[in-house]
Design a protein around this motif. Structure first.
Motif, PDB file in Angstrom:
ATOM      1  N   CYS B 319      20.729   6.222 -17.005  1.00  0.00           N
ATOM      2  CA  CYS B 319      19.809   7.181 -18.186  1.00  0.00           C
ATOM      3  C   CYS B 319      18.574   7.584 -17.473  1.00  0.00           C
ATOM      4  O   CYS B 319      17.507   6.780 -17.205  1.00  0.00           O
ATOM      5  CB  CYS B 319      19.509   6.093 -19.349  1.00  0.00           C
ATOM      6  SG  CYS B 319      18.369   6.745 -20.513  1.00  0.00           S
ATOM      7  N   LEU B 328      14.252   3.240 -24.002  1.00  0.00           N
ATOM      8  CA  LEU B 328      15.337   3.702 -24.379  1.00  0.00           C
ATOM      9  C   LEU B 328      16.275   2.792 -23.388  1.00  0.00           C
ATOM     10  O   LEU B 328      16.237   3.168 -22.161  1.00  0.00           O
ATOM     11  CB  LEU B 328      15.626   4.957 -24.401  1.00  0.00           C
ATOM     12  CG  LEU B 328      17.147   5.329 -24.705  1.00  0.00           C
ATOM     13  CD1 LEU B 328      17.914   4.961 -25.738  1.00  0.00           C
ATOM     14  CD2 LEU B 328      17.316   7.048 -24.491  1.00  0.00           C
ATOM     15  N   CYS B 375      15.644   9.994 -26.115  1.00  0.00           N
ATOM     16  CA  CYS B 375      16.816  10.512 -25.419  1.00  0.00           C
ATOM     17  C   CYS B 375      16.709  12.037 -25.158  1.00  0.00           C
ATOM     18  O   CYS B 375      16.224  12.669 -25.956  1.00  0.00           O
ATOM     19  CB  CYS B 375      18.019  10.093 -26.401  1.00  0.00           C
ATOM     20  SG  CYS B 375      19.561  10.718 -25.790  1.00  0.00           S
ATOM     21  N   THR B 376      17.205  12.153 -23.956  1.00  0.00           N
ATOM     22  CA  THR B 376      17.386  13.652 -23.687  1.00  0.00           C
ATOM     23  C   THR B 376      18.855  14.249 -23.934  1.00  0.00           C
ATOM     24  O   THR B 376      19.055  15.332 -23.582  1.00  0.00           O
ATOM     25  CB  THR B 376      17.146  14.229 -22.115  1.00  0.00           C
ATOM     26  OG1 THR B 376      18.144  13.454 -21.443  1.00  0.00           O
ATOM     27  CG2 THR B 376      15.879  13.342 -21.650  1.00  0.00           C
ATOM     28  N   THR B 377      19.632  13.643 -24.657  1.00  0.00           N
ATOM     29  CA  THR B 377      20.978  13.889 -24.570  1.00  0.00           C
ATOM     30  C   THR B 377      21.598  14.381 -23.549  1.00  0.00           C
ATOM     31  O   THR B 377      22.549  15.517 -23.541  1.00  0.00           O
ATOM     32  CB  THR B 377      20.992  14.825 -25.971  1.00  0.00           C
ATOM     33  OG1 THR B 377      20.548  16.152 -25.515  1.00  0.00           O
ATOM     34  CG2 THR B 377      20.436  14.713 -27.030  1.00  0.00           C
ATOM     35  N   CYS B 378      21.397  13.994 -22.559  1.00  0.00           N
ATOM     36  CA  CYS B 378      22.128  14.423 -21.212  1.00  0.00           C
ATOM     37  C   CYS B 378      23.410  13.811 -21.006  1.00  0.00           C
ATOM     38  O   CYS B 378      24.099  14.545 -19.952  1.00  0.00           O
ATOM     39  CB  CYS B 378      21.162  13.984 -20.024  1.00  0.00           C
ATOM     40  SG  CYS B 378      21.323  12.179 -19.744  1.00  0.00           S
ATOM     41  N   ASN B 379      23.923  13.064 -21.622  1.00  0.00           N
ATOM     42  CA  ASN B 379      25.229  12.647 -21.479  1.00  0.00           C
ATOM     43  C   ASN B 379      25.480  11.639 -20.327  1.00  0.00           C
ATOM     44  O   ASN B 379      26.834  11.420 -19.987  1.00  0.00           O
ATOM     45  CB  ASN B 379      26.171  13.733 -21.637  1.00  0.00           C
ATOM     46  CG  ASN B 379      26.689  13.803 -22.917  1.00  0.00           C
ATOM     47  OD1 ASN B 379      27.289  12.904 -23.566  1.00  0.00           O
ATOM     48  ND2 ASN B 379      26.785  15.174 -23.426  1.00  0.00           N
ATOM     49  N   CYS B 381      24.896   8.574 -19.916  1.00  0.00           N
ATOM     50  CA  CYS B 381      25.522   7.323 -20.260  1.00  0.00           C
ATOM     51  C   CYS B 381      27.055   7.484 -20.667  1.00  0.00           C
ATOM     52  O   CYS B 381      27.609   6.653 -20.195  1.00  0.00           O
ATOM     53  CB  CYS B 381      24.695   6.905 -21.416  1.00  0.00           C
ATOM     54  SG  CYS B 381      24.370   7.912 -22.920  1.00  0.00           S
ATOM     55  N   ILE B 395      22.856   7.341 -31.424  1.00  0.00           N
ATOM     56  CA  ILE B 395      21.430   8.031 -31.023  1.00  0.00           C
ATOM     57  C   ILE B 395      21.106   9.394 -31.987  1.00  0.00           C
ATOM     58  O   ILE B 395      20.449   9.219 -32.964  1.00  0.00           O
ATOM     59  CB  ILE B 395      21.021   8.104 -29.853  1.00  0.00           C
ATOM     60  CG1 ILE B 395      20.971   7.140 -28.929  1.00  0.00           C
ATOM     61  CG2 ILE B 395      19.544   8.906 -29.741  1.00  0.00           C
ATOM     62  CD1 ILE B 395      20.543   7.384 -27.363  1.00  0.00           C
TER      63      ILE B 395
END
Ligand code: SF4
Ligand code: SF4
Lengths: 263, 440
Positions: B319, B328, B375-379, B381, B395
């Motif tokens: 992350c 986070l 969270c950067t919503t980067c996927n 994780c 989230i």
């Protein structure tokens, strides 16, 4: 130079009773951000040069709603989406190309359930088809042999599984492509996604773009190539932060191709 | 009296399996507190995922060392448990090594079990060292303090004890077979336990039988305790991995689901014939809640995700927010969801089957807004999780609640959203200037 750009709108085509080959969705960054506008223009030069009959929506284009959705405002997102879909459907648009992975992802993946079914391509994918069809020439030019690393935009890579189109184009430029430790599926975010672009980061011990820039600089590349206006901003800021502007440049793949052909 | 052991065994089995069943029913009940999701699509792809990701552990093997160790322990454990079938039949019928009639194949089976048991022991020791001696960052996060750390170790001790008892049982059996003791017919091949059967040389046959029987009983009791420990531990994943991977997403990771309740609302607003000021019909359902503030607002798949999470921290170690010191941690998102769900579960049990509001919720009491907004919503994780768990979707649902129900976005984002609303762009530029770049 820019007065040579031909940028017809959908309305222009409509007036002539014609349909363009593809709609170029410029996106907010591509329309308004000074750095991203250069990418937009480079891409348009390539389109003009390849003789692609494209059109833009111009003042009828609006934000896809991606930042709103990722910030949790689903309501605003869907309002934007429904409005945009109405415009696109009214023009009977079938195929869309965009230089922004966020617009690409949203229109491609999240518009269909709301009534917007289009074939959507990221500009690197589109350029690759032009290349394959022999409409576009990609040659090394001044980038030949240079050490280049590609930063995967999250919304092109992990989010949509496209890792190769931009790299294929870079290889055509005859560069020495070096990968960062975290690349492709493991690529590290630039820090802009999820509406982070528009706010200060939460407290931590480092900014994400700095972490990513350090990794890019460590490869020894003289150019960090990317395919997203937001990644571009983040990485450019990162390079400034590390005071490496003299050694490292951040460029979009489209800019590099246009530049190599001296367009 | 001669059936006493059989009866005791039967009771032990009923108690062990019974308590386990009860707890699994609780898990199912709790998962059903979530919003139902109809998933009947992409069957082939889903079964393929189960074969590849759950059974084949394809994602775990991306980290070769821990992946290989895990594969050994997992395979060993599963295969050795074929032996449990024989133990159960023997226990119920009062027989001894009932599958011995398989002859050469039986020798092969037992030999395989023994070698696997040894490999499992070695792997478990290495795992323990990784967890406790080597300073591996993902095992040191704040959310791993206390019980989660203990839980990880307890399960390793369990495996050591079970494998030890298994080998002790076999070696004493082997020694008895050599002595020609009654009931201990020559059966099986013991490449590992025969090595230390020598320690029994000086023992009398009767004390050896006591050792063999004790090991046998402790081994099966241990297995039943292990089974019942699962519910209280991160080890539920050995069962839930399969349904969880099956129900995992099969669409592009960038596709976030569109909130249906919002779609209905938007449709109404866009409908020119709808009267925005009309009073709602008296029998109209209450307005939907947008987003999630507690576990009941999440989907059943998200709750299944929470029970399945094995707290490995692969998500957190990828992350970008966590790596740069933000609060986070996607693993913590999953652990918090499960902890809150267990709290709700206890509440339901204590109140005759109905949940009595306890003034707490997942949002803020467990997960802070600071975590959510990092969270950067980067996927990363989602990509990293070996079990197809999606912390990002939780989230996002919680952000939706914050923004749409509480108007509690960070102030800069409120500005961004106002801009989008008014100008069709996240910045304060006029939509009419959108094509200016072409003329510059
Ligand atoms: S999606 Fe969010 S939680 Fe997951 S890795 Fe990226 S920043 Fe972290
Ligand atoms: S969500 Fe997945 S990757 Fe993260 S700790 Fe749980 S099992 Fe591991």
């Amino acid at each position: 130079m820019s007065d040579l750009l031909k940028v017809p709108t959908m309305a222009d085509f409509m007036a002539q009773g014609k349909q363009p080959e593809v709609l170029f969705w410029v996106g907010c960054a591509g329309s308004f951000d000074d750095r991203a506008k250069k990418i937009t223009k480079a891409f348009v030069k390539l389109l003009n040069n390849a003789g692609v009959e494209f059109a833009v929506l111009g003042t009828e284009e609006s934000c896809t709603g991606d930042p709103a959705k990722r910030a949790g405002n689903e309501f605003l997102f869907q309002m934007q989406a429904v409005t945009n879909i109405e415009v696109l459907n009214a023009y009977k648009v079938q195929k869309i190309v965009t230089a922004c992975p966020h617009c690409f992802n949203t229109i491609n993946n999240e518009y269909p359930q709301l009534g917007g079914n289009f074939e959507v391509m990221h500009h690197t994918q589109f350029l690759k088809t032009l290349l394959n069809d022999g409409r576009l020439k990609v040659e090394g030019g001044k980038f030949k042999g240079k050490k280049i690393t590609f930063h995967d935009p999250c919304y092109l890579g992990r989010a949509n599984g496209e890792y190769e189109a931009p790299r294929d184009l870079l290889r055509k430029l005859e560069v020495e492509l070096v990968e960062m430790k975290r690349c492709k599926t493991n690529g590290l975010c630039c820090g802009a996604g999820g509406a982070q672009m528009f706010k200060e980061p939460e407290p931590g011990n480092k900014d994400i773009n700095v972490e990513r820039t350090e990794e890019a600089v460590d490869t020894g590349a003289s150019i960090v190539a990317t395919g997203c206006p937001f990644c571009n901003t983040m990485m450019t800021d990162g390079v400034k932060h590390k005071e490496k502007e003299d050694q490292v440049q951040v460029m979009d793949v489209a800019e590099m191709i246009a530049n190599a052909s001296e367009l | 009296m001669q059936y006493l052991p059989n009866i005791l065994f039967f009771l032990l089995l009923v108690a062990g399996v019974g308590y386990f069943t009860k707890n699994i029913r609780t898990v199912v009940r709790n998962i059903k507190l979530g919003i139902p999701v109809a998933i009947s699509d992409h069957k082939k792809e889903r079964y393929g995922n189960v074969a590849r990701i759950a059974l084949g552990q394809s994602k775990l093997l991306k980290r070769p060392i821990s992946g290989a160790l895990h594969a050994i322990v997992y395979l060993g454990f599963i295969i050795i448990n074929i032996e449990v079938l024989e133990i159960i039949i023997d226990g119920l019928l009062g027989t001894h090594r009932i599958f011995a009639f398989l002859g050469g194949f039986y020798d092969f089976l037992i030999a395989t079990f023994e070698i696997l048991a040894l490999l499992v022991l070695v792997s478990v020791v290495l795992f323990w060292t990784r967890r406790n001696v080597l300073k591996i960052k993902r095992f040191l996060s704040p959310e791993m303090k206390g019980w989660p750390k203990q839980d990880g170790n307890i399960i390793l001790y369990f495996e050591v004890v079970l494998m030890g008892l298994f080998l002790l049982m076999n070696s004493s059996d082997y020694a008895l077979q050599q002595m020609g003791a009654a009931h201990y017919t020559q059966a099986g091949s013991y490449p590992v336990s025969s090595l230390f059967a020598g320690i029994f040389d000086t023992m009398s046959q009767s004390s050896l039988i006591v050792i063999e029987r004790t090991a046998w009983w402790l081994h099966i009791t241990g297995i039943l305790i292990f089974l019942n420990y699962l519910y209280f531990s991160k080890h539920l994943h050995i069962l839930l991995a399969f349904p969880n991977v099956y129900f995992g997403s099969v669409t592009q990771k960038g596709q976030f689901k569109n909130n249906q309740a919002v779609t209905a609302e938007v449709k109404m607003m866009m409908d020119p014939s709808a009267d925005p000021f009309a009073a709602p019909a008296p029998d109209a359902p209450p307005p939907p809640k947008f987003g999630a503030s507690d576990v009941m607002d999440l989907t059943q798949v998200q709750l299944l995700n929470a029970y399945t999470c094995t707290e490995c921290g692969r998500c957190t170690s990828e992350c970008p927010a966590n790596q740069t010191g933000k609060k986070l941690s996607p693993r913590k998102i999953m652990m918090d969801t499960r902890d809150r769900l267990q709290e709700v579960s206890k509440n339901i049990d204590a109140n005759a089957g109905v949940f009595v509001p306890d003034g707490k919720q997942l949002l803020k009491d467990y997960i802070s807004t600071e975590e959510l907004w990092a969270c950067t919503t980067c996927n990363a994780c989602v990509e990293a999780c070996p079990l197809s768990i999606d912390p990002l979707s939780i989230i996002m649902d919680m952000r939706q609640y914050l923004v749409m129900e509480q108007s509690a976005a960070p102030s800069e984002l409120n500005g961004t959203m106002t801009n989008i609303e008014n100008n069709g762009a996240p910045w304060p530029f006029n939509q009419m200037d959108r094509l200016n770049w072409a003329k510059e």
